[in-house]
Design a protein around this motif. Structure first.
Motif, mmCIF file in Angstrom:
data_model
loop_
_atom_site.group_PDB
_atom_site.id
_atom_site.type_symbol
_atom_site.label_atom_id
_atom_site.label_comp_id
_atom_site.label_asym_id
_atom_site.label_seq_id
_atom_site.Cartn_x
_atom_site.Cartn_y
_atom_site.Cartn_z
ATOM 1 N N LEU A 282 0.850 -1.200 0.000
ATOM 2 C CA LEU A 282 0.000 0.000 0.000
ATOM 3 C C LEU A 282 0.880 1.242 0.000
ATOM 4 O O LEU A 282 1.810 1.359 0.808
ATOM 5 N N PHE A 283 0.565 2.179 -0.893
ATOM 6 C CA PHE A 283 1.297 3.441 -0.993
ATOM 7 C C PHE A 283 0.298 4.592 -0.860
ATOM 8 O O PHE A 283 -0.685 4.639 -1.603
ATOM 9 N N LEU A 284 0.549 5.497 0.080
ATOM 10 C CA LEU A 284 -0.328 6.655 0.265
ATOM 11 C C LEU A 284 0.136 7.810 -0.613
ATOM 12 O O LEU A 284 1.335 7.977 -0.866
ATOM 13 N N ALA A 285 -0.816 8.630 -1.036
ATOM 14 C CA ALA A 285 -0.502 9.803 -1.852
ATOM 15 C C ALA A 285 -1.478 10.927 -1.539
ATOM 16 O O ALA A 285 -2.647 10.687 -1.237
ATOM 17 N N GLY A 286 -1.010 12.160 -1.632
ATOM 18 C CA GLY A 286 -1.871 13.327 -1.460
ATOM 19 C C GLY A 286 -2.443 13.456 -0.068
ATOM 20 O O GLY A 286 -1.789 13.132 0.930
ATOM 21 N N ASP A 287 -3.706 13.928 0.008
ATOM 22 C CA ASP A 287 -4.338 14.222 1.290
ATOM 23 C C ASP A 287 -4.494 12.993 2.178
ATOM 24 O O ASP A 287 -4.735 13.133 3.378
ATOM 25 N N ALA A 288 -4.384 11.811 1.630
ATOM 26 C CA ALA A 288 -4.425 10.614 2.456
ATOM 27 C C ALA A 288 -3.234 10.578 3.406
ATOM 28 O O ALA A 288 -3.294 9.959 4.474
ATOM 29 N N ALA A 289 -2.152 11.254 3.027
ATOM 30 C CA ALA A 289 -0.925 11.226 3.825
ATOM 31 C C ALA A 289 -0.534 12.581 4.401
ATOM 32 O O ALA A 289 0.152 12.644 5.423
ATOM 33 N N HIS A 290 -0.976 13.666 3.774
ATOM 34 C CA HIS A 290 -0.512 14.984 4.249
ATOM 35 C C HIS A 290 -1.445 16.098 3.794
ATOM 36 O O HIS A 290 -2.025 16.039 2.702
ATOM 37 N N ILE A 291 -1.593 17.098 4.653
ATOM 38 C CA ILE A 291 -2.420 18.275 4.380
ATOM 39 C C ILE A 291 -1.635 19.503 4.805
ATOM 40 O O ILE A 291 -0.930 19.476 5.823
ATOM 41 N N VAL A 292 -1.727 20.574 4.042
ATOM 42 C CA VAL A 292 -1.079 21.835 4.398
ATOM 43 C C VAL A 292 -2.110 22.954 4.379
ATOM 44 O O VAL A 292 -3.121 22.864 3.685
ATOM 45 N N ALA A 297 -0.049 27.520 -1.303
ATOM 46 C CA ALA A 297 -0.474 26.836 -2.538
ATOM 47 C C ALA A 297 0.279 25.531 -2.753
ATOM 48 O O ALA A 297 0.684 25.200 -3.866
ATOM 49 N N ARG A 298 0.453 24.755 -1.676
ATOM 50 C CA ARG A 298 1.235 23.520 -1.761
ATOM 51 C C ARG A 298 0.387 22.258 -1.782
ATOM 52 O O ARG A 298 0.914 21.169 -2.042
ATOM 53 N N GLY A 299 -0.910 22.317 -1.466
ATOM 54 C CA GLY A 299 -1.698 21.113 -1.289
ATOM 55 C C GLY A 299 -1.700 20.192 -2.493
ATOM 56 O O GLY A 299 -1.174 19.074 -2.446
ATOM 57 N N LEU A 300 -2.298 20.622 -3.577
ATOM 58 C CA LEU A 300 -2.358 19.821 -4.790
ATOM 59 C C LEU A 300 -0.960 19.571 -5.336
ATOM 60 O O LEU A 300 -0.660 18.495 -5.860
ATOM 61 N N ASN A 301 -0.082 20.545 -5.207
ATOM 62 C CA ASN A 301 1.269 20.406 -5.732
ATOM 63 C C ASN A 301 2.080 19.370 -4.961
ATOM 64 O O ASN A 301 2.914 18.673 -5.541
ATOM 65 N N SER A 302 1.843 19.253 -3.657
ATOM 66 C CA SER A 302 2.511 18.195 -2.890
ATOM 67 C C SER A 302 2.021 16.829 -3.346
ATOM 68 O O SER A 302 2.797 15.868 -3.424
ATOM 69 N N ALA A 303 0.741 16.723 -3.622
ATOM 70 C CA ALA A 303 0.204 15.468 -4.143
ATOM 71 C C ALA A 303 0.839 15.124 -5.482
ATOM 72 O O ALA A 303 1.112 13.952 -5.769
ATOM 73 N N ALA A 304 1.088 16.134 -6.304
ATOM 74 C CA ALA A 304 1.685 15.892 -7.619
ATOM 75 C C ALA A 304 3.072 15.290 -7.489
ATOM 76 O O ALA A 304 3.457 14.417 -8.287
ATOM 77 N N SER A 305 3.835 15.723 -6.492
ATOM 78 C CA SER A 305 5.165 15.146 -6.322
ATOM 79 C C SER A 305 5.071 13.683 -5.896
ATOM 80 O O SER A 305 5.872 12.848 -6.327
ATOM 81 N N ASP A 306 4.079 13.350 -5.057
ATOM 82 C CA ASP A 306 3.854 11.938 -4.713
ATOM 83 C C ASP A 306 3.600 11.118 -5.975
ATOM 84 O O ASP A 306 4.152 10.023 -6.153
ATOM 85 N N ILE A 307 2.737 11.638 -6.848
ATOM 86 C CA ILE A 307 2.384 10.924 -8.069
ATOM 87 C C ILE A 307 3.602 10.788 -8.982
ATOM 88 O O ILE A 307 3.811 9.739 -9.613
ATOM 89 N N TYR A 308 4.413 11.808 -9.036
ATOM 90 C CA TYR A 308 5.642 11.754 -9.838
ATOM 91 C C TYR A 308 6.531 10.612 -9.369
ATOM 92 O O TYR A 308 7.013 9.794 -10.175
ATOM 93 N N TYR A 309 6.744 10.542 -8.047
ATOM 94 C CA TYR A 309 7.603 9.487 -7.507
ATOM 95 C C TYR A 309 6.993 8.104 -7.730
ATOM 96 O O TYR A 309 7.697 7.150 -8.092
ATOM 97 N N LEU A 310 5.688 7.977 -7.501
ATOM 98 C CA LEU A 310 5.031 6.682 -7.686
ATOM 99 C C LEU A 310 5.038 6.248 -9.152
ATOM 100 O O LEU A 310 5.284 5.076 -9.466
ATOM 101 N N TYR A 311 4.763 7.169 -10.030
ATOM 102 C CA TYR A 311 4.749 6.881 -11.463
ATOM 103 C C TYR A 311 6.085 6.302 -11.903
ATOM 104 O O TYR A 311 6.153 5.243 -12.549
#
Length: 391
Positions: A282-292, A297-311
């Motif tokens: 199981l790998f968490l990404a975005g608001d499931a793991a972190h909220i700011v 203006a980091r919320g969605l952008n932090s999720a994008a970095s998770d997706i980048y790493y997972l991808y």
């Protein structure tokens, strides 16, 4: 059903990962508890760091964003009536941000999934994750009407937000959570009016924080800091506009175009991080793991970095037989998450009025702002974080 990657959550993070992996021939199924109409009805932020915009283009979803979005090379900070500009382009090495509403971004991702016949299943109920940390492969079950559906997979991605099932599937003796709740919220209004300024204005005043943002040249988004005890019903449109004007420089307030609110809501501010971001398969990404807090203006952008790493990690696993990215995902993602947490906390404490603040704290806040605009190094640090740190 069988798939290689089962993604829980059909918001922008889940859809983005599904799209990117599908383009590489990696099969995914996305499960979303709400309807597509509900997901597209959510009003969210719209400032995309340059790395996120590049990821949209790589996902072949950036055509409308590039056509209709607005590139911003700076923003303003108003301190009790005095406006100063942060030149993002100058102080970040030529980078900028893209202003493009999250709703439109999500719509683009849905359309891309439709074109590729992507499997996105809506209105799923009673989602449960199984065998996440065993020698066998994980599987996911959900209820559709009276039927229980099973999906066998290699990996589960939890992109189902703060209240989702994914993080709760990690044992309590494994999961460590860090949280800071701020003593105020943001009252936000969306209106079909011309933006008051061509770039965002973050305003600090004795009456509290305000933000002038936009979605397009005919759609504006404004926020004011309010106590947590306030309710949306306490604020008429007229009361909101009058209060907003008191927190802006006089010349800005004078040209503010007002109108009926399309949407009005109050969002509490919190900082939250869950560690680790991986447990078994199981790998968490975005608001499931972190909220700011939204200030930086980091919320969605932090999720994008998770997706980048997972991808890249999942792609390396299937295409190259290399599990290094999967093994290092949690550590790598959290390193960037905590930098985003620091920046959002700093922006929030710099610009908001806190209840029961001591005179000493107010002096430090003022000194911090004065230092910011007297130091190119300080402006470079702000700009570097705002446009997005490297993935």
């Amino acid at each position: 059903m069988k798939t290689q990657v089962c993604i829980i959550g059909g918001g922008p993070s889940g859809l983005m990962l599904s799209q990117l992996l599908d383009l590489k021939g990696i099969d995914t199924i996305v499960l979303e508890k709400h309807s597509r109409e509900y997901v597209l009805g959510r009003i969210r932020a719209g400032v995309l760091e340059h790395g996120f915009a590049d990821l949209m283009r790589e996902a072949q979803c950036g055509e409308r964003m590039d056509r209709e979005g607005e590139i911003h090379e700076g923003f303003y900070i108003a301190d009790n009536g005095t406006m100063s500009r942060i030149d993002l382009h100058k102080y970040s090495g030529g980078n900028s941000v893209m202003v493009y509403g999250q709703t439109e971004l999500t719509r683009d991702l849905y359309e891309a999934r439709d074109k590729m016949n992507g499997k996105v299943i809506h209105n799923v109920e009673d989602v449960h994750l199984h065998d996440l940390n065993t020698d066998g492969k994980p599987y996911v079950t959900y209820r559709s009407g009276d039927d229980i559906i099973r999906i066998d997979c290699d990996y589960v991605i939890g992109a189902d937000g703060f209240h989702g099932v994914s993080r709760k599937s990690i044992p309590k003796d494994v999961l460590k959570e860090y949280e800071k709740v701020y003593p105020f919220g943001w009252l936000g209004v969306l209106s079909r009016t011309k933006p008051v300024n061509d770039e965002l204005i973050y305003a600090r005043s004795q009456r509290g924080f305000a933000l002038c943002s936009l979605r397009s040249q005919v759609l504006s988004r404004y926020y004011i800091q309010v106590p947590l005890t306030d309710k949306v019903e306490d604020w008429s449109d007229d009361a909101f506009w009058e209060e907003l004007k008191t927190r802006l420089p006089e010349d800005v307030a004078a040209r503010l175009e007002t109108g009926p609110s399309i949407e009005k809501s109050i969002a509490p501010l919190r900082s939250f991080v869950a560690e680790p971001m991986r447990w078994g398969n199981l790998f968490l990404a975005g608001d499931a793991a972190h909220i700011v807090p939204p200030t930086g203006a980091r919320g969605l952008n932090s999720a994008a970095s998770d997706i980048y790493y997972l991808y890249h990690a999942i792609m390396d696993h299937y295409l190259n037989g290399d599990d290094t990215g999967l093994d290092q995902y949690s550590q790598k993602a959290l390193a960037r998450v905590w930098k985003a947490q620091r920046f959002s906390w700093w922006m929030t404490t710099l610009l908001h009025s806190f209840p029961d603040t001591m005179a000493y704290d107010q002096k430090l806040q003022q000194t911090d702002l004065e230092y910011l605009f007297s130091s190119e190094a300080a402006q470079s640090s702000l700009a570097e974080n705002y446009v997005g740190l490297p993935f």
